[in-house]
Scaffold this motif. Structure first.
Motif, short mmCIF file in Angstrom:
data_model
loop_
_atom_site.label_atom_id
_atom_site.label_comp_id
_atom_site.label_asym_id
_atom_site.label_seq_id
_atom_site.Cartn_x
_atom_site.Cartn_y
_atom_site.Cartn_z
N ALA A 245 0.83 -1.21 0.00
CA ALA A 245 0.00 0.00 0.00
C ALA A 245 0.87 1.26 0.00
O ALA A 245 0.57 2.23 -0.71
CB ALA A 245 -0.93 0.01 1.22
N LEU A 246 1.95 1.23 0.77
CA LEU A 246 2.86 2.37 0.80
C LEU A 246 3.56 2.54 -0.55
O LEU A 246 3.70 3.67 -1.05
CB LEU A 246 3.89 2.18 1.91
CG LEU A 246 4.85 3.34 2.18
CD1 LEU A 246 4.08 4.61 2.51
CD2 LEU A 246 5.80 2.99 3.31
N ALA A 247 3.97 1.42 -1.16
CA ALA A 247 4.61 1.48 -2.48
C ALA A 247 3.66 2.04 -3.52
O ALA A 247 4.04 2.86 -4.37
CB ALA A 247 5.08 0.09 -2.89
N MET A 248 2.39 1.62 -3.47
CA MET A 248 1.39 2.13 -4.42
C MET A 248 1.18 3.63 -4.23
O MET A 248 1.15 4.40 -5.20
CB MET A 248 0.07 1.38 -4.23
CG MET A 248 -1.11 1.98 -4.98
SD MET A 248 -0.91 1.97 -6.78
CE MET A 248 -1.35 0.26 -7.12
N ALA A 249 1.02 4.05 -2.99
CA ALA A 249 0.77 5.47 -2.72
C ALA A 249 1.96 6.33 -3.19
O ALA A 249 1.77 7.40 -3.79
CB ALA A 249 0.53 5.67 -1.22
N LEU A 250 3.17 5.87 -2.93
CA LEU A 250 4.36 6.62 -3.36
C LEU A 250 4.48 6.64 -4.88
O LEU A 250 4.88 7.64 -5.47
CB LEU A 250 5.61 6.00 -2.73
CG LEU A 250 5.75 6.16 -1.21
CD1 LEU A 250 6.96 5.38 -0.71
CD2 LEU A 250 5.87 7.63 -0.83
N THR A 251 4.12 5.53 -5.53
CA THR A 251 4.17 5.46 -7.00
C THR A 251 3.20 6.45 -7.62
O THR A 251 3.55 7.19 -8.56
CB THR A 251 3.84 4.04 -7.49
OG1 THR A 251 4.79 3.13 -6.96
CG2 THR A 251 3.85 3.97 -9.00
N VAL A 252 1.98 6.49 -7.08
CA VAL A 252 0.97 7.42 -7.60
C VAL A 252 1.43 8.86 -7.40
O VAL A 252 1.34 9.70 -8.31
CB VAL A 252 -0.39 7.19 -6.91
CG1 VAL A 252 -1.37 8.30 -7.27
CG2 VAL A 252 -0.95 5.84 -7.30
N THR A 253 1.94 9.16 -6.22
CA THR A 253 2.40 10.52 -5.93
C THR A 253 3.53 10.94 -6.86
O THR A 253 3.56 12.06 -7.38
CB THR A 253 2.88 10.62 -4.47
OG1 THR A 253 1.81 10.26 -3.59
CG2 THR A 253 3.32 12.04 -4.15
N THR A 254 4.48 10.02 -7.11
CA THR A 254 5.63 10.32 -7.96
C THR A 254 5.22 10.52 -9.41
O THR A 254 5.62 11.50 -10.05
CB THR A 254 6.66 9.19 -7.87
OG1 THR A 254 7.08 9.03 -6.52
CG2 THR A 254 7.87 9.51 -8.74
N ALA B 102 2.23 11.19 -10.63
CA ALA B 102 1.31 12.32 -10.80
C ALA B 102 2.08 13.64 -10.91
O ALA B 102 1.63 14.57 -11.57
CB ALA B 102 0.33 12.38 -9.65
N GLY B 103 3.23 13.69 -10.28
CA GLY B 103 4.05 14.90 -10.35
C GLY B 103 4.86 15.02 -11.62
O GLY B 103 5.58 15.99 -11.81
N ARG B 104 4.76 14.02 -12.51
CA ARG B 104 5.52 14.03 -13.76
C ARG B 104 4.63 14.17 -14.98
O ARG B 104 4.99 13.76 -16.09
CB ARG B 104 6.35 12.75 -13.87
CG ARG B 104 7.42 12.65 -12.78
CD ARG B 104 8.29 11.43 -12.95
NE ARG B 104 9.33 11.38 -11.93
CZ ARG B 104 10.24 10.41 -11.84
NH1 ARG B 104 10.23 9.41 -12.72
NH2 ARG B 104 11.16 10.43 -10.90
N GLY B 105 3.44 14.73 -14.78
CA GLY B 105 2.61 15.06 -15.92
C GLY B 105 1.54 14.06 -16.27
O GLY B 105 0.77 14.28 -17.22
N TYR B 106 1.43 12.93 -15.55
CA TYR B 106 0.37 11.96 -15.84
C TYR B 106 -0.96 12.49 -15.30
O TYR B 106 -1.02 13.08 -14.23
CB TYR B 106 0.69 10.61 -15.19
CG TYR B 106 1.83 9.87 -15.84
CD1 TYR B 106 1.60 8.94 -16.85
CD2 TYR B 106 3.14 10.09 -15.44
CE1 TYR B 106 2.66 8.26 -17.44
CE2 TYR B 106 4.20 9.42 -16.02
CZ TYR B 106 3.95 8.50 -17.03
OH TYR B 106 4.99 7.82 -17.61
N LEU C 30 3.65 13.28 1.95
CA LEU C 30 4.26 12.01 2.32
C LEU C 30 3.71 11.52 3.66
O LEU C 30 3.44 10.32 3.82
CB LEU C 30 5.79 12.16 2.41
CG LEU C 30 6.57 10.91 2.83
CD1 LEU C 30 6.35 9.77 1.84
CD2 LEU C 30 8.06 11.23 2.96
N VAL C 31 3.51 12.43 4.61
CA VAL C 31 2.91 12.06 5.90
C VAL C 31 1.52 11.48 5.70
O VAL C 31 1.16 10.45 6.28
CB VAL C 31 2.86 13.29 6.84
CG1 VAL C 31 2.02 12.99 8.08
CG2 VAL C 31 4.26 13.72 7.24
#
Length: 280
Positions: free
Chosen positions: A81-90, A92-96, A186-187
């Motif tokens: 779940a943490l890996a998924m959340a971090l992947t989405v956040t990363t 999303a910040g690159r234009g997706y 991130l929190v």
């Protein structure tokens, strides 16, 4: 002051109370509600409902990961779940596009998780219990994990409350105040991952998002401050858990969906009250 013998008897009676599966279920539901409530407020304010769903759906992949490597379900679901959340956040910040990205990752993680669970050899498991929860099967050790996770999330929210609130309402003001909105994101991500990990046994991967969002949405229309909304959301979540369990017990309905149904009724009632008040 009680004697040691009296104290021992009291502790024994308290421990025996948790031998009742319904008592364990009630405490599990309340624990998850207390953890989900403050997070739900930020999810609603930031319009991140689908983000919570994507994180929750990934939990099934975490279950398969836990079974494959002999880890506890909590560790596996928390990690994925943490890996998924971090992947989405990363990403999303690159234009997706956020909605497209969440749709692809959420459904893909759920599908891969179900396939991986079905491929486990020599392990008998009911995927439905992880999709819709099995709160009546919560053990004493599960209860300890749920409450430790809930206390951790509540403590995290109290510690970072002002930073999270400022970065949510006005990122520019947050930067001016020395607060990093990305750090606060991130929190929030870590908190969501913990809630998903502790809630999967209670309401299941498909309903975790509802338990996070609905109590917060139910109280938004009838509260006047962020703190009041968070506290009220916790009360609504706890009442939904108890009411859903009562409904399940008396009408023989699935416990997890029953909890969400009661939360939805709270949402309808509070919004009706708010609209009546506005028309007067």
């Amino acid at each position: 002051m009680g004697t040691p013998a009296t104290t021992t008897i009291s502790i024994t009676k308290a421990t025996d109370m948790f031998d009742d599966f319904l008592v364990r279920a009630i405490f599990a539901g309340i624990g998850v509600a207390l953890a989900a409530a403050p997070l739900g407020c930020f999810v609603v304010w930031r319009r991140m409902a689908y983000f919570g769903d994507a994180t929750a759906h990934a939990a099934i992949l975490g279950v398969a990961f836990s079974l494959a490597f002999g880890l506890s379900i909590f560790i596996g679901t928390l990690t994925v779940a943490l890996a998924m959340a971090l992947t989405v956040t990363t990403l999303a910040g690159r234009g997706y596009a956020m909605d497209t990205l969440l749709g692809v990752l959420a459904h893909s993680a759920l599908a891969f998780g179900l396939v991986a669970v079905s491929l486990q050899q020599g392990i008998r498991i009911d995927p439905m219990s992880y999709l819709f929860g099995d709160i009546l099967a919560v053990s004493k050790s599960d209860l300890v994990v749920i409450w430790l996770g809930a206390i951790g999330v509540v403590a995290l929210m109290i510690w970072r409350w002002q930073g999270l609130l400022t970065s949510t309402l006005n990122p520019d003001l947050a930067y001016a105040s020395g607060i990093d909105p990305k750090r606060e994101q991130l929190v929030l991500t870590i908190g969501l991952a913990v809630v998903v990990a502790v809630a999967i046994k209670v309401v299941g991967a498909l309903l975790i998002g509802a338990l996070i969002v609905i109590p917060a949405a139910a109280t938004r229309a009838v509260t006047r401050s962020p703190e009041a909304m968070a506290a009220s959301a916790a009360l609504v979540g706890a009442a939904s858990a108890c009411g859903g369990l009562w409904l399940s017990y008396t009408m023989d309905t699935p416990a997890g969906p029953s909890i969400v149904c009661v939360a939805a009724m709270f949402f309808a009632a509070t919004n009706l009250v708010a609209r009546i008040g506005l028309t007067r």
